[in-house]
Write an enzyme that holds these catalytic residues in place. Structure first.
Site, PDB file in Angstrom:
ATOM      1  N   HIS A   1       0.622  -1.222   0.276  1.00 53.99           N
ATOM      2  CA  HIS A   1      -0.007   0.473   0.239  1.00 53.99           C
ATOM      3  C   HIS A   1       0.511   1.357  -0.331  1.00 53.99           C
ATOM      4  O   HIS A   1      -0.254   2.682  -0.217  1.00 53.99           O
ATOM      5  CB  HIS A   1      -1.066   0.166   1.384  1.00 53.99           C
ATOM      6  CG  HIS A   1      -2.378  -1.074   1.076  1.00 53.99           C
ATOM      7  ND1 HIS A   1      -3.215  -0.438   0.328  1.00 53.99           N
ATOM      8  CD2 HIS A   1      -2.173  -2.359   1.418  1.00 53.99           C
ATOM      9  CE1 HIS A   1      -4.045  -1.448   0.261  1.00 53.99           C
ATOM     10  NE2 HIS A   1      -4.035  -2.001   0.970  1.00 53.99           N
TER      11      HIS A   1
ATOM     12  N   LYS B   1      -7.684  13.513   5.205  1.00 51.81           N
ATOM     13  CA  LYS B   1      -7.133  12.619   5.223  1.00 51.81           C
ATOM     14  C   LYS B   1      -6.707  12.849   5.935  1.00 51.81           C
ATOM     15  O   LYS B   1      -6.388  13.521   6.815  1.00 51.81           O
ATOM     16  CB  LYS B   1      -6.392  12.282   3.270  1.00 51.81           C
ATOM     17  CG  LYS B   1      -5.862  13.128   3.080  1.00 51.81           C
ATOM     18  CD  LYS B   1      -4.495  13.693   2.197  1.00 51.81           C
ATOM     19  CE  LYS B   1      -6.070  14.285   1.068  1.00 51.81           C
ATOM     20  NZ  LYS B   1      -6.395  12.265   0.263  1.00 51.81           N
ATOM     21  N   ARG B   2      -5.184  11.073   6.354  1.00 53.15           N
ATOM     22  CA  ARG B   2      -4.133  11.059   7.675  1.00 53.15           C
ATOM     23  C   ARG B   2      -3.611  11.973   7.081  1.00 53.15           C
ATOM     24  O   ARG B   2      -3.639  12.883   6.068  1.00 53.15           O
ATOM     25  CB  ARG B   2      -3.785  10.233   7.445  1.00 53.15           C
ATOM     26  CG  ARG B   2      -2.270   9.413   8.734  1.00 53.15           C
ATOM     27  CD  ARG B   2      -2.438   7.916   8.565  1.00 53.15           C
ATOM     28  NE  ARG B   2      -2.167   7.736   6.553  1.00 53.15           N
ATOM     29  CZ  ARG B   2      -0.758   7.624   6.249  1.00 53.15           C
ATOM     30  NH1 ARG B   2       0.215   7.997   6.738  1.00 53.15           N
ATOM     31  NH2 ARG B   2      -0.598   7.021   5.728  1.00 53.15           N
TER      32      ARG B   2
ATOM     33  N   LYS C   1       1.255  14.644   2.000  1.00 53.56           N
ATOM     34  CA  LYS C   1      -0.161  14.549   1.852  1.00 53.56           C
ATOM     35  C   LYS C   1      -0.520  16.172   1.521  1.00 53.56           C
ATOM     36  O   LYS C   1      -1.483  16.651   0.942  1.00 53.56           O
ATOM     37  CB  LYS C   1      -1.337  14.292   2.861  1.00 53.56           C
ATOM     38  CG  LYS C   1      -0.599  12.342   2.814  1.00 53.56           C
ATOM     39  CD  LYS C   1      -1.948  11.924   3.564  1.00 53.56           C
ATOM     40  CE  LYS C   1      -2.424  10.306   3.772  1.00 53.56           C
ATOM     41  NZ  LYS C   1      -2.602   9.779   2.582  1.00 53.56           N
TER      42      LYS C   1
ATOM     43  N   THR D   1      -8.338   6.661  -1.489  1.00 56.80           N
ATOM     44  CA  THR D   1      -9.714   6.323  -2.398  1.00 56.80           C
ATOM     45  C   THR D   1     -10.752   7.219  -1.677  1.00 56.80           C
ATOM     46  O   THR D   1     -11.721   7.694  -2.161  1.00 56.80           O
ATOM     47  CB  THR D   1     -10.017   5.264  -1.127  1.00 56.80           C
ATOM     48  OG1 THR D   1     -10.103   5.506   0.076  1.00 56.80           O
ATOM     49  CG2 THR D   1      -9.041   3.720  -1.750  1.00 56.80           C
TER      50      THR D   1
ATOM     51  N   LYS E   1     -14.216   9.301  -3.898  1.00 59.30           N
ATOM     52  CA  LYS E   1     -15.584   9.094  -2.614  1.00 59.30           C
ATOM     53  C   LYS E   1     -15.821  10.627  -3.363  1.00 59.30           C
ATOM     54  O   LYS E   1     -17.256  10.995  -4.066  1.00 59.30           O
ATOM     55  CB  LYS E   1     -15.420   9.104  -1.237  1.00 59.30           C
ATOM     56  CG  LYS E   1     -15.579   7.682  -1.004  1.00 59.30           C
ATOM     57  CD  LYS E   1     -14.288   7.505   0.533  1.00 59.30           C
ATOM     58  CE  LYS E   1     -13.698   6.478   1.327  1.00 59.30           C
ATOM     59  NZ  LYS E   1     -13.010   6.318   2.136  1.00 59.30           N
TER      60      LYS E   1
END
Length: 740
Positions: A297, A480-481, A486, A588, A592
């Protein structure tokens, strides 16, 4: 119990004098009667999905929808004077951290929906991922006692408990079964650790801090605990049904390892076969190599787990011996490929076990989770292994379950789709693509629906965060995390640039906009927690400025979780997916948002690439350096100071110029230094992409003035999102990896 019997009993429920929790447990327990017995399918192959995380979310609404009674329950309760929305008080089962755990649940949902025998195995944590609170803008972590509302969706299997042995203790693993409803009912089996106080710690917390030897050993205990309990159960069941013909074990069992956490299951399978059934080691290894598959992942080094031999040997000496023996077998097998490739693929070297290398060597198939990610695995992360076993590697782009992430969270848009192309897309998501023929025709109605979803989201934010936002605001969201790659920090700087431009008049004719952040930082991740504090400082500063707060607002939602996400993805206009190119395996959240009709503003990273391929670059907003450009810049020598000029400098230097306070902790200065002063400054290329990012946000803002044209872009994304259903992903796993 069938649907008719369920509704008859539901009508008989007396709601008088009962609080939300009592009603929740009574209705949920009644629905559980629809599950019946949950057992693997005999006489054919079953797949077993081993994962450290299963981010279930709130089960009540989703399970009632899957059973096909949600609307009827809503009506029956309304007739009794009860609004079904009161059950939003029931908190999520947050037995996961982010995308890894949420993906696992989406996969189970899709498999059940498609009638495929896939069962999940993991840990039943006493406390889920921590509850996040903000204290003066700082994240603080509170225990998440998710079971305080009861757990009516789980069945304790007292008669199926088993013992897991360590060198220094034995632990009882008690299974709890959670039904996964669909065309067939599969199960998610979570093991709870019982016994001594030390034993119970194993299933107490998700991801206990592992910055000490004690913490690392506890993590190893956790990983072995559910892996060993699962493997022992599968072998025991096989022997009961088929005897001891273990060469047939892979015919009936395939085990998917969701990242490196369950990789010790490989060693445990070999241990049981060799020690308890006297299978020769080479034969046991051969059986393992036909049984396991491995999903990677991430390419981030810290997630490619390594464990010191001394830690493993301290509590699992037999497992340590087996992993060394497998390593020696691998070296012998690869002896013709040269020392360099042997070293790169080594399972054991320098006193460390390399769990990803163990998984790659043993697994029959290894997959990445987006096209770019898989290419990076093949060309960089596992380059040597790919050169030896090229047929082993394949791509399986992630997906999301459209049942929860469209049908449940966006009833209004689902209804519009029904009226436009019929209802067949609900059972065959590929038919959603028919919507492409009607995007112009239904744009006005979509605008009305987006306004409704936005109104619902902003009302929820007002209740939860005490921040009022008008429904005419353009909604940008980054949820998100919290991790540096990120680049939530880059979004924070970009928001400041917009604010300064509004203040000095250089930005004109600006559509009112709100930036929504939702994220949790790992408790020991100091820099990520500093970013949260910085964004909260920005939010307080901008939101209190009467001169601009009619045009720009910032919200960092507290305790972001699955239920919050259901509202945000449906009510947002723009999905911010801005990771450094080459570092987001897939994502992901981007899917969404796409499925709910949001445009993507992002880099060419992870599944963004495939989103743009399908929905069109003209319907999304791509910016930033590519993987190839970053590699070229690295080779030449990246000098972030060269990009710290003009407006960019103004935003970045708020970290050190006194605009915002970090309470004298120095955390903002440390953030500034990591961008400008350390040995390899700005390793996530925030300053490189910042200017382009701001320009792209302004481009979106300008385009939003033409509401209909913008709505068509959004609808083009929704219409092209069928590929990102986890139904498609699971069909590919079933065909190409599991042979179900």
């Amino acid at each position: 119990m069938d649907k008719k019997e369920f509704l008859n009993e539901l009508n008989g429920i007396d709601v008088r004098g009962k609080n939300v929790i009592a009603l929740y447990n009574e209705i949920s327990s009644l629905a559980m009667k629809c599950a019946g017995e949950i057992t693997p399918t005999e006489g054919t192959r079953n797949a077993y999905y081993l994962s450290m995380e299963f981010l279930i979310g709130r089960g009540f609404f989703n399970n009632l929808m899957e059973i096909g009674v949600l609307d009827e329950v809503r009506k029956v309760l309304a007739g009794k004077g009860v609004d079904i929305n009161i059950f939003e008080e029931i908190e999520d089962a947050a037995l996961g951290n982010g995308g890894l755990g949420r993906l696992a649940v989406c996969f189970l949902d899709s498999a059940a929906g498609l009638g495929l025998p896939l069962h999940g195995y993991g840990i039943r944590y006493k406390y889920g991922l921590f509850k996040q609170a903000f204290e003066n803008g700082y994240q603080i972590e509170l225990p998440d006692d998710w079971q305080k509302f009861g757990d009516p969706w789980s069945i304790r299997r007292e008669g199926e408990k088993r013992t897991v042995k360590y060198a220094d203790m034995t632990v009882t693993a008690v299974p709890y079964d959670y039904p996964v409803f669909g065309k067939r009912i599969n199960r998610l089996r979570l093991f709870q650790a019982e016994g001594s106080e030390e034993a119970r710690k194993i299933s107490e917390y998700l991801y206990p801090a592992d910055d000490t030897e004690e913490g690392k050993i506890l993590r190893i205990r956790q990983e072995y605990f559910f892996s060993a309990a699962t493997v022992a159960e599968l072998i025991e069941n096989f022997v009961k049904r088929y005897g001891k013909k273990f060469d047939k074990f892979p015919k009936y069992n395939v085990i998917q390892l969701n990242d490196t956490h369950p990789v010790m299951a490989i060693a445990e399978l070999i241990r049981i076969l060799t020690t308890e059934y006297s299978i020769a080691f080479p034969a046991a290894l051969s059986i393992a190599r036909e049984t396991f598959a491995y999903t990677n992942h991430t390419v981030l080094p810290e997630a490619l787990e390594t464990w010191k031999e001394e830690y493993v040997r301290k509590i699992l000496p037999e497992i340590a011996d087996i992993m060394i023996k497998v390593s020696l077998c691998a070296e012998k097998e690869l002896s013709a490929y040269g020392e360099e490739r042997i070293s790169e693929t080594a399972i054991y070297k320098g006193g460390q076990f390399y769990m990803a290398n163990l998984a790659v060597y043993v697994a029959k198939k290894v997959n990445g989770v987006a096209k770019l990610h898989t290419e990076i695995l093949k060309s960089k992360t596992f380059k040597a292994a790919n050169s030896i076993y090229p047929d082993k590697f394949q791509n399986k782009t992630n997906g999301i379950t459209h049942r929860r992430w469209l049908e449940l969270c966006n009833v209004e848009l689902s209804g519009l789709i029904d009226r436009t192309i019929g209802e067949s897309w609900r059972s065959d998501i590929s038919r959603l693509s028919k919507l492409k023929d009607f995007t112009r025709e239904i744009a006005e109605e979509f605008i009305q629906i987006k306004t409704v979803k936005k109104r619902q989201l902003l009302k929820y934010i007002a209740q939860k965060e005490n921040i009022e936002i008008q429904e005419n605001f353009l909604v940008y969201s980054q949820i998100k995390r919290l991790h540096e790659y990120k680049r939530q920090l880059m979004t924070a700087f970009a928001v400041l640039e917009l604010y300064f431009g509004l203040k000095d008049g250089s930005i004109k004719d600006f559509q009112p906009s709100v930036f929504i952040f939702g994220a949790k930082s790992a408790p020991s991740y100091k820099r990520a927690k500093a970013i949260i504090k910085f964004i909260n400082e920005i939010a307080a500063y901008i939101n209190s400025d009467a001169e601009t707060n009619g045009l720009l607002k910032v919200v960092f939602v507290c305790n972001y979780n699955v239920s919050y996400a259901e509202k945000i993805v449906a009510g947002s206009d723009v999905s911010l997916q801005v990771s450094t190119a080459g570092l987001e395996a897939s994502g992901t959240g981007n899917m969404k948002f796409m499925m709910n009709g949001a445009v993507t503003c992002g880099t060419m990273d992870g599944a963004n690439i495939e989103i743009v391929e399908l929905a069109g670059r003209e319907n999304n907003y791509i910016f930033g350096a590519t993987v190839e450009e970053i590699a070229d810049i690295k080779q030449k020598g990246y000098k972030p100071a060269e990009y710290l000029e003009g407006n960019n400098k103004r935003a970045v230097e708020t970290l050190i110029d006194g605009t915002f306070s970090d309470g004298g902790t120095g955390i903002f200065k440390e953030l500034y230094d990591c961008l400008t002063a350390y040995g390899e400054p700005d390793c996530y290329f925030v300053l490189l992409d910042l200017k382009n990012y701001v320009q792209t946000l302004l481009e979106i803002n300008y385009d939003y003035k033409d509401k209909k044209s913008f709505a068509i872009k959004q609808l083009e994304n929704a219409a092209n999102s069928a590929y990102f259903s986890s139904d498609r992903t699971i069909k590919e796993y079933a065909k190409d990896i599991w042979d179900l």
